[in-house]
Design a protein around this motif. Structure first.
Motif, PDB file in Angstrom:
ATOM      1  N   ASN A  13       0.869  -1.303  -0.511  1.00  0.00           N
ATOM      2  CA  ASN A  13       0.130  -0.265  -0.084  1.00  0.00           C
ATOM      3  C   ASN A  13       0.602   0.955  -0.095  1.00  0.00           C
ATOM      4  O   ASN A  13       1.466   1.550   1.023  1.00  0.00           O
ATOM      5  CB  ASN A  13      -0.804  -0.011   1.484  1.00  0.00           C
ATOM      6  CG  ASN A  13      -2.005   0.799   1.597  1.00  0.00           C
ATOM      7  OD1 ASN A  13      -2.375   1.436   2.507  1.00  0.00           O
ATOM      8  ND2 ASN A  13      -2.385   1.568  -0.115  1.00  0.00           N
ATOM      9  N   ALA A  74      -8.893  11.264   5.330  1.00  0.00           N
ATOM     10  CA  ALA A  74      -9.010  10.211   5.527  1.00  0.00           C
ATOM     11  C   ALA A  74      -8.834  10.170   7.183  1.00  0.00           C
ATOM     12  O   ALA A  74      -7.572  10.625   7.409  1.00  0.00           O
ATOM     13  CB  ALA A  74      -8.036   8.697   5.333  1.00  0.00           C
ATOM     14  N   MET A  76      -7.544   8.161   9.482  1.00  0.00           N
ATOM     15  CA  MET A  76      -6.902   7.234   9.594  1.00  0.00           C
ATOM     16  C   MET A  76      -6.180   6.541   8.568  1.00  0.00           C
ATOM     17  O   MET A  76      -6.682   6.127   7.445  1.00  0.00           O
ATOM     18  CB  MET A  76      -6.871   6.146  10.605  1.00  0.00           C
ATOM     19  CG  MET A  76      -6.304   5.485  11.231  1.00  0.00           C
ATOM     20  SD  MET A  76      -4.725   5.493  11.687  1.00  0.00           S
ATOM     21  CE  MET A  76      -4.120   4.073  11.853  1.00  0.00           C
ATOM     22  N   CYS A  77      -4.456   5.689   8.533  1.00  0.00           N
ATOM     23  CA  CYS A  77      -4.539   4.755   7.641  1.00  0.00           C
ATOM     24  C   CYS A  77      -3.569   3.787   8.035  1.00  0.00           C
ATOM     25  O   CYS A  77      -2.066   4.654   8.523  1.00  0.00           O
ATOM     26  CB  CYS A  77      -4.033   5.464   6.684  1.00  0.00           C
ATOM     27  SG  CYS A  77      -3.208   4.597   4.961  1.00  0.00           S
ATOM     28  N   GLY A  78      -3.632   2.694   8.402  1.00  0.00           N
ATOM     29  CA  GLY A  78      -2.599   2.463   9.559  1.00  0.00           C
ATOM     30  C   GLY A  78      -1.496   1.193   9.043  1.00  0.00           C
ATOM     31  O   GLY A  78      -0.211   1.627   9.038  1.00  0.00           O
ATOM     32  N   ASN A  79      -1.312   1.204   7.359  1.00  0.00           N
ATOM     33  CA  ASN A  79      -0.098   0.991   5.998  1.00  0.00           C
ATOM     34  C   ASN A  79       0.389   2.037   6.602  1.00  0.00           C
ATOM     35  O   ASN A  79       2.051   2.261   6.676  1.00  0.00           O
ATOM     36  CB  ASN A  79      -0.188   0.455   5.179  1.00  0.00           C
ATOM     37  CG  ASN A  79      -0.603  -0.595   5.326  1.00  0.00           C
ATOM     38  OD1 ASN A  79      -1.144  -1.384   6.041  1.00  0.00           O
ATOM     39  ND2 ASN A  79      -1.773  -1.189   4.673  1.00  0.00           N
ATOM     40  N   GLY A  80       0.280   3.212   6.324  1.00  0.00           N
ATOM     41  CA  GLY A  80       1.076   4.816   6.434  1.00  0.00           C
ATOM     42  C   GLY A  80       1.374   4.717   7.388  1.00  0.00           C
ATOM     43  O   GLY A  80       2.706   5.993   7.591  1.00  0.00           O
ATOM     44  N   ASN A 165     -11.560   5.423  10.719  1.00  0.00           N
ATOM     45  CA  ASN A 165     -11.771   5.335   8.785  1.00  0.00           C
ATOM     46  C   ASN A 165     -13.330   3.762   9.311  1.00  0.00           C
ATOM     47  O   ASN A 165     -12.595   2.646   9.620  1.00  0.00           O
ATOM     48  CB  ASN A 165     -10.928   5.570   8.580  1.00  0.00           C
ATOM     49  CG  ASN A 165     -10.376   4.484   8.301  1.00  0.00           C
ATOM     50  OD1 ASN A 165     -10.134   3.632   9.071  1.00  0.00           O
ATOM     51  ND2 ASN A 165      -9.714   3.404   7.237  1.00  0.00           N
ATOM     52  N   PRO A 166     -13.888   4.692   8.138  1.00  0.00           N
ATOM     53  CA  PRO A 166     -14.873   2.933   8.142  1.00  0.00           C
ATOM     54  C   PRO A 166     -14.989   2.158   7.100  1.00  0.00           C
ATOM     55  O   PRO A 166     -14.180   2.114   5.910  1.00  0.00           O
ATOM     56  CB  PRO A 166     -16.272   4.572   6.942  1.00  0.00           C
ATOM     57  CG  PRO A 166     -15.469   5.047   6.389  1.00  0.00           C
ATOM     58  CD  PRO A 166     -14.474   5.399   7.255  1.00  0.00           C
ATOM     59  N   ASN A 201     -14.884   1.635   2.491  1.00  0.00           N
ATOM     60  CA  ASN A 201     -13.692   0.846   2.584  1.00  0.00           C
ATOM     61  C   ASN A 201     -14.610  -0.564   2.384  1.00  0.00           C
ATOM     62  O   ASN A 201     -14.689  -0.743   3.420  1.00  0.00           O
ATOM     63  CB  ASN A 201     -12.408   1.069   3.536  1.00  0.00           C
ATOM     64  CG  ASN A 201     -11.856   2.537   3.696  1.00  0.00           C
ATOM     65  OD1 ASN A 201     -11.329   2.724   2.718  1.00  0.00           O
ATOM     66  ND2 ASN A 201     -11.875   2.924   4.434  1.00  0.00           N
ATOM     67  N   GLU A 219     -10.292   0.300  -1.779  1.00  0.00           N
ATOM     68  CA  GLU A 219     -10.386   1.463  -0.891  1.00  0.00           C
ATOM     69  C   GLU A 219     -11.017   2.922  -1.085  1.00  0.00           C
ATOM     70  O   GLU A 219     -11.173   3.074  -2.296  1.00  0.00           O
ATOM     71  CB  GLU A 219      -9.351   1.874  -0.580  1.00  0.00           C
ATOM     72  CG  GLU A 219      -8.474   1.043   1.043  1.00  0.00           C
ATOM     73  CD  GLU A 219      -6.987   1.455   1.812  1.00  0.00           C
ATOM     74  OE1 GLU A 219      -6.611   2.513   1.308  1.00  0.00           O
ATOM     75  OE2 GLU A 219      -5.711   0.735   1.351  1.00  0.00           O
ATOM     76  N   ARG A 220     -11.636   3.014  -0.285  1.00  0.00           N
ATOM     77  CA  ARG A 220     -12.235   4.946  -0.244  1.00  0.00           C
ATOM     78  C   ARG A 220     -11.278   5.500  -1.082  1.00  0.00           C
ATOM     79  O   ARG A 220     -10.134   5.560  -0.033  1.00  0.00           O
ATOM     80  CB  ARG A 220     -13.446   5.178   0.783  1.00  0.00           C
ATOM     81  CG  ARG A 220     -13.873   5.920   0.200  1.00  0.00           C
ATOM     82  CD  ARG A 220     -14.205   6.916   2.007  1.00  0.00           C
ATOM     83  NE  ARG A 220     -13.277   7.091   3.276  1.00  0.00           N
ATOM     84  CZ  ARG A 220     -13.455   7.734   4.177  1.00  0.00           C
ATOM     85  NH1 ARG A 220     -14.807   8.284   3.801  1.00  0.00           N
ATOM     86  NH2 ARG A 220     -12.468   7.712   4.976  1.00  0.00           N
ATOM     87  N   VAL A 222      -9.405   5.532  -3.340  1.00  0.00           N
ATOM     88  CA  VAL A 222      -8.713   5.209  -4.250  1.00  0.00           C
ATOM     89  C   VAL A 222      -8.555   4.144  -5.459  1.00  0.00           C
ATOM     90  O   VAL A 222      -8.486   3.945  -6.423  1.00  0.00           O
ATOM     91  CB  VAL A 222      -7.433   4.290  -3.234  1.00  0.00           C
ATOM     92  CG1 VAL A 222      -6.312   4.029  -4.065  1.00  0.00           C
ATOM     93  CG2 VAL A 222      -7.141   5.036  -1.753  1.00  0.00           C
TER      94      VAL A 222
END
Ligand SMILES: N[C@@H](CCC[C@H](N)C(=O)O)C(=O)O
Length: 334
Positions: A13, A74, A76-80, A165-166, A201, A219-220, A222
């Motif tokens: 990602n 967004a 939140m982003c876990g991988n980011g 995030n949803p 998502n 992903e929303r 993307v």
């Protein structure tokens, strides 16, 4: 203006990381959105799933803002967050930091590698909210847990959860993974629709035995990505609530870009959940670009330095790919 950036990824990602702490870019809100649209474009731009902006925080070690490739922000982003975590830890010479995100301050820790020689970080995914108003999802009930929603599908069951995030999650079998259903449902809920005014998502999850899941996410903002960290975390939580996996136990989560580990913890005090997402944070290259702020699609590359981390990652992700092909695409098990 000149912008320094780092291309990085977590489980494939991929992101462009821009440091607004060390550089005084003074972007306006519209600038971040326009940069995301222009630079993430895979045909004309540098290509990425999103931009991670690293900013100064008044109470934490840094602040992360995440923009999807369509320019939407967004929460939140876990991988980011693993990539930002690595970047900030290395800049500050720390192994543990707190990162401010849109809705929560989250713990990031350097951890032992889950793939040999690939830097790995553990990030906290929290808060976890099942109240449908928090996604938001417009349905005439408070929660949606492993239930059918007629307008989405007459045979699949869904869970809705915000982390924050949803996410809309469905546990499916191999035939459904091989089919086109995820794409059509995801496109429906991310277009004009009455259920998800802000999009969502969408993940399809295939259990691969105790302690193992495969998660694929549309992903929303993307489209299909190699992996979505918050989706894998939320899916692991749902698998524990469905008694497929156990709380507090490490779950290996396979994705199209590699593998992560997730551990779900429940607080006895207030019954809340926190998930820990552990995986790679890999750097591809650093670059200096020159951008015309009014037309960010017209940028020029001034300097580019490749890191050599990806070669090792490629070997490991190829092994995961081979495993998944055997397990999902060449297996007859349901
Ligand atoms: N890739 C991310 C999630 C990015 C944001 C998402 N598309 C949204 O709009 O909520 C992850 O790793 O969690």
């Amino acid at each position: 203006m000149e912008i320094q950036l780092t291309k990085c990824h977590g489980s494939g990602n991929d992101f462009l990381l821009i440091d607004e702490m060390a550089n005084s870019y003074s972007f306006g809100e519209k600038d971040r959105q326009n940069l995301a649209i222009a630079l993430c474009d895979r045909q004309e731009g540098l290509g990425a799933d999103g931009i991670l902006f690293v900013l100064k925080s008044h109470h934490a070690d840094a602040k992360m803002r995440v923009f999807n490739s369509d320019g939407s922000e967004a929460s939140m982003c876990g991988n980011g967050l693993r990539c930002v975590g690595r970047y900030v830890c290395e800049s500050l010479g720390k192994e543990e930091i707190l990162v401010e995100t849109m809705k929560a301050d989250l713990l990031v820790q350097k951890t032992s590698d889950i793939f040999d020689g690939i830097p790995a970080y553990s990030v906290e995914i929290s808060p976890v909210l099942f109240d449908l108003t928090k996604l938001p999802m417009r349905l005439d009930q408070e929660r949606l847990f492993n239930e059918r929603v007629e307008v989405l599908s007459d045979h699949l069951a869904f869970t809705a959860v915000a982390v924050p995030n949803p996410h809309l999650i469905s546990f499916v079998d191999r035939d459904i993974i091989r089919s086109n259903e995820q794409k059509s449902i995801a496109e429906f809920v991310n277009g004009p629709n009455s259920l998800f005014p802000d999009g969502v998502n969408v993940s399809f999850v295939l259990p691969l035995g105790k302690g193992k899941l495969y998660v694929r996410t549309y992903e929303r903002g993307v489209g299909f990505t190699n992996a979505c960290g918050t989706a894998m975390s939320a899916s692991t939580l749902v698998s524990a609530m469905m008694e497929i996996n156990d709380l507090e136990e490490k779950v290996e989560v396979y994705n199209n870009g590699g593998k992560v580990h997730c551990v779900v913890k429940r607080s006895e005090q207030d019954d809340s959940y926190t998930i820990f997402l552990i995986g790679n944070a890999t750097y591809l290259y650093s670059a200096d670009i020159k951008v015309d702020e009014k037309n960010p699609e017209k940028f020029t590359m001034l300097k580019k330095n490749e890191f050599d981390e990806q070669q090792q990652y490629d070997i490991l992700s190829a092994a995961v790919k081979e495993y998944l092909e055997k397990e999902i695409f060449f297996s007859s098990a349901k």
